[in-house]
Design an enzyme around this catalytic site. Structure first.
Site, short mmCIF file in Angstrom:
data_model
loop_
_atom_site.label_atom_id
_atom_site.label_comp_id
_atom_site.label_asym_id
_atom_site.label_seq_id
_atom_site.Cartn_x
_atom_site.Cartn_y
_atom_site.Cartn_z
N ASP A 118 0.49 -3.61 -2.56
CA ASP A 118 0.87 -2.63 -3.59
C ASP A 118 2.07 -3.25 -4.31
OD1 ASP A 118 0.64 -0.30 -4.99
OD2 ASP A 118 0.68 1.00 -3.22
N ARG A 175 -0.77 7.87 -11.91
CA ARG A 175 -0.68 6.46 -12.29
C ARG A 175 -2.03 5.94 -12.75
NH1 ARG A 175 2.40 3.20 -8.20
NH2 ARG A 175 4.04 4.06 -9.49
N TYR A 176 -3.03 6.03 -11.90
CA TYR A 176 -4.38 5.58 -12.27
C TYR A 176 -5.04 6.69 -13.08
CZ TYR A 176 -3.32 2.41 -8.41
OH TYR A 176 -2.72 1.50 -7.57
N CYS A 202 8.18 3.60 6.72
CA CYS A 202 7.65 4.48 5.66
C CYS A 202 8.04 4.01 4.25
CB CYS A 202 8.16 5.89 5.87
SG CYS A 202 7.52 7.03 4.64
N LYS A 234 -2.40 -1.40 -6.39
CA LYS A 234 -2.89 -2.16 -5.23
C LYS A 234 -3.73 -3.35 -5.69
CE LYS A 234 -3.21 2.14 -2.70
NZ LYS A 234 -3.08 2.98 -3.90
N ARG A 274 -7.07 9.39 -10.99
CA ARG A 274 -6.51 9.88 -9.73
C ARG A 274 -5.09 10.40 -9.90
NH1 ARG A 274 -7.60 4.24 -7.67
NH2 ARG A 274 -8.43 4.21 -9.78
N ASP A 327 5.42 -2.50 1.93
CA ASP A 327 6.08 -2.37 0.61
C ASP A 327 7.52 -2.87 0.67
OD1 ASP A 327 3.84 -1.34 -0.63
OD2 ASP A 327 4.34 0.73 -0.09
N CYS A 364 8.02 7.52 10.48
CA CYS A 364 7.65 6.13 10.78
C CYS A 364 8.76 5.23 10.25
CB CYS A 364 6.33 5.78 10.10
SG CYS A 364 5.05 6.99 10.40
N CYS A 384 7.47 15.30 7.93
CA CYS A 384 6.45 14.65 8.77
C CYS A 384 6.73 15.06 10.20
CB CYS A 384 6.53 13.13 8.67
SG CYS A 384 6.31 12.52 7.00
N ARG A 416 8.07 5.97 1.71
CA ARG A 416 8.84 7.04 1.06
C ARG A 416 10.07 7.41 1.88
NH1 ARG A 416 3.48 9.57 -0.22
NH2 ARG A 416 2.80 8.37 -2.02
S1 SF4 Z 1 4.31 6.86 6.80
FE1 SF4 Z 1 5.98 8.09 5.95
S2 SF4 Z 1 4.97 9.82 4.96
FE2 SF4 Z 1 3.50 8.88 6.36
S3 SF4 Z 1 3.72 10.02 8.29
FE3 SF4 Z 1 5.01 8.21 8.43
S4 SF4 Z 1 7.02 8.92 7.74
FE4 SF4 Z 1 5.55 10.42 7.06
#
Ligand code: SF4
Length: 450
Positions: A358, A140-141, A160, A365, A144, A321, A157, A153, A162
């Protein structure tokens, strides 16, 4: 509740202690029939990151086994069907209260509200899939690029970004895919900074991490490699000597980790950070602002101070997000500004992260701060500081006009921007009172007029 057996436990014992029965697949443990709610695990297993990965809490049944208080929360099953759950035994052992007022519980245990989305949310609000010239590489940038090295993972989380991919299928990047990425990087020498992310790349086997890092290092134009990982927080035993030795071969490698609350800075997590810092890895931290978990100036202050004490630089404070499944955790942008207002002047700059939003549609960002510039003229820019002091900064070539007499003027922002007054100070300013106390007899210009 888990209980790591203390140091007195014989690590080589071959018989499982009472309270735990590992099944043949080694992916499940069960409580004994005793009334005791503690599951004891020998240290030799507890400290083995592979054991922790194999024994993550993945299902509702496993969750209830560990936290019987959740027996009545069958609805969580539906949430897990949509958004996978994984909690390492280590992280689960840090839960103090079996409810969402406990930050570690709230960060890891699904919430029924994940199923209720507002229309503003989407699966991929940052539109990463639109900036993917090669599968697994987001460009994108200009300078980077981001490698999505795995969808796995150690913990999923609840907030998350994603959620659309993490844990759906636990795959790691192949050598073939990495070759395609390297080819792209070679043909784009403007990319000097590559972030290895996922999922969590440090959940991959050492050999795959080595392959990814060596592939990136083979591209002459790649100067800096960054790894984004929550492993130091949720699986600190993964930061082994072997892993650290792999990483240090490819310096400069930076790691951005992801502490959201000071309760996560346990002795184990602090030791993991120390192992990385001692190996010359500069550490940064990205925190997501989350409702009911860390959306308080005092909580963020405590977290940031603890991070700096442990050689981790608070890097970003993220606005959540607009991703599906996280509406209940979103805070207002105003809350982030309030936190930044609180931090400035109270905490040293090294402990203050940049608050960023973001923005949707891949806008990137945007740093957000309280408004510190309150006026501008040709000759002066007028600022206010954290105390409410209003003060001018003369632009180059400006001559002071501080003694210009303008009888019709009152002391206000215009006078400061015109150079008539140098500053306006709130009457009850404690710093200035202290200054007068510490330097009695010093007045006038040498003390900025006070
Ligand atoms: S934020 Fe998302 S990608 Fe990062 S560790 Fe937690 S679940 Fe995994």
């Amino acid at each position: 509740m888990f209980n790591r057996k203390d140091e007195k436990v014989q690590e080589d014992q071959s018989v499982e202690p009472p309270g735990i029965i590992a099944d043949n697949t080694d992916s499940l443990w069960e409580k004994s029939n005793s009334a005791e709610s503690v599951i004891s695990v020998p240290l030799s297993k507890w400290n083995d990151w592979r054991w922790q990965m194999r024994n993550r809490i993945r299902s509702y049944e496993q969750l209830v086994r560990v936290f019987p208080a959740l027996k009545q929360r069958k609805e969580l099953q539906g949430v897990m069907n949509k958004y996978p759950m994984a909690i390492t035994p280590y992280y689960a052992s840090k839960i103090q209260e079996t409810n969402y007022s406990d930050p570690i519980f709230a960060l890891s245990v699904p919430h029924i509200q994940e199923l209720y989305d507002s229309a503003c949310l989407s699966d991929d609000p940052l539109e990463e899939h639109c900036d993917m010239p090669v599968p697994g590489l987001v460009h994108r940038y200009r300078d980077r690029a981001l490698v999505i090295a795995t969808t796995m993972c150690s913990m999923y989380c609840r907030h998350c970004t994603r959620k659309r991919i993490t844990g759906m299928r636990e795959n790691s990047i192949s050598t073939r895919r990495m070759k395609q990425i390297v080819e792209y990087l070679r043909s784009h020498p403007e990319i000097t900074d590559v972030i290895v992310s996922g999922g969590d790349p440090l959940t991959m086997p050492d050999s795959v991490i080595d392959m990814v890092l060596s592939s990136l290092r083979s591209v002459p134009s790649v100067e800096v490699i960054r790894i984004g990982s929550r492993v130091p927080v949720v699986l600190p035993m993964r930061i082994t000597e072997e892993l650290v030795n792999i990483i240090r071969k490819y310096h400069p490698v930076w790691i951005n980790t992801h502490f959201n609350h000071s309760a996560e800075l346990t002795p184990e997590a602090r030791a993991a950070c120390a192992r990385l810092a001692d190996a010359g890895v500069p550490l940064g931290n990205q925190t997501v602002l989350l409702k009911g978990i860390n959306d308080s100036p005092q909580i963020i202050e405590k977290l940031c101070r603890s991070l700096v004490r442990n050689r981790v630089r608070p890097y970003y404070l993220y606005q959540c997000d607009l991703v599906r499944g996280v509406e209940h955790l979103r805070t207002s942008v105003r809350k982030g500004i309030e936190i930044m207002e609180y931090m400035r002047g109270r905490v040293g700059g090294i402990a203050i992260p940049t608050f960023v939003v973001d923005v949707p549609h891949g806008g990137g960002k945007i740093p957000v701060l309280p408004n510190y510039i309150i006026s501008m003229s040709e000759s002066y820019t007028v600022f206010r500081n954290y105390e409410g002091m209003i003060v001018s900064y003369p632009e180059p070539g400006t001559e002071p006009v501080a003694h210009l007499i303008m009888p019709e003027s009152q002391s206000g922002v215009w006078e400061v921007s015109a150079g008539i007054d140098e500053m306006i100070m709130p009457e009850k300013n404690k710093r200035m009172a202290r200054r007068r106390e510490n330097s009695p007899g010093v007045t006038g210009d040498s003390c900025n007029g006070f």
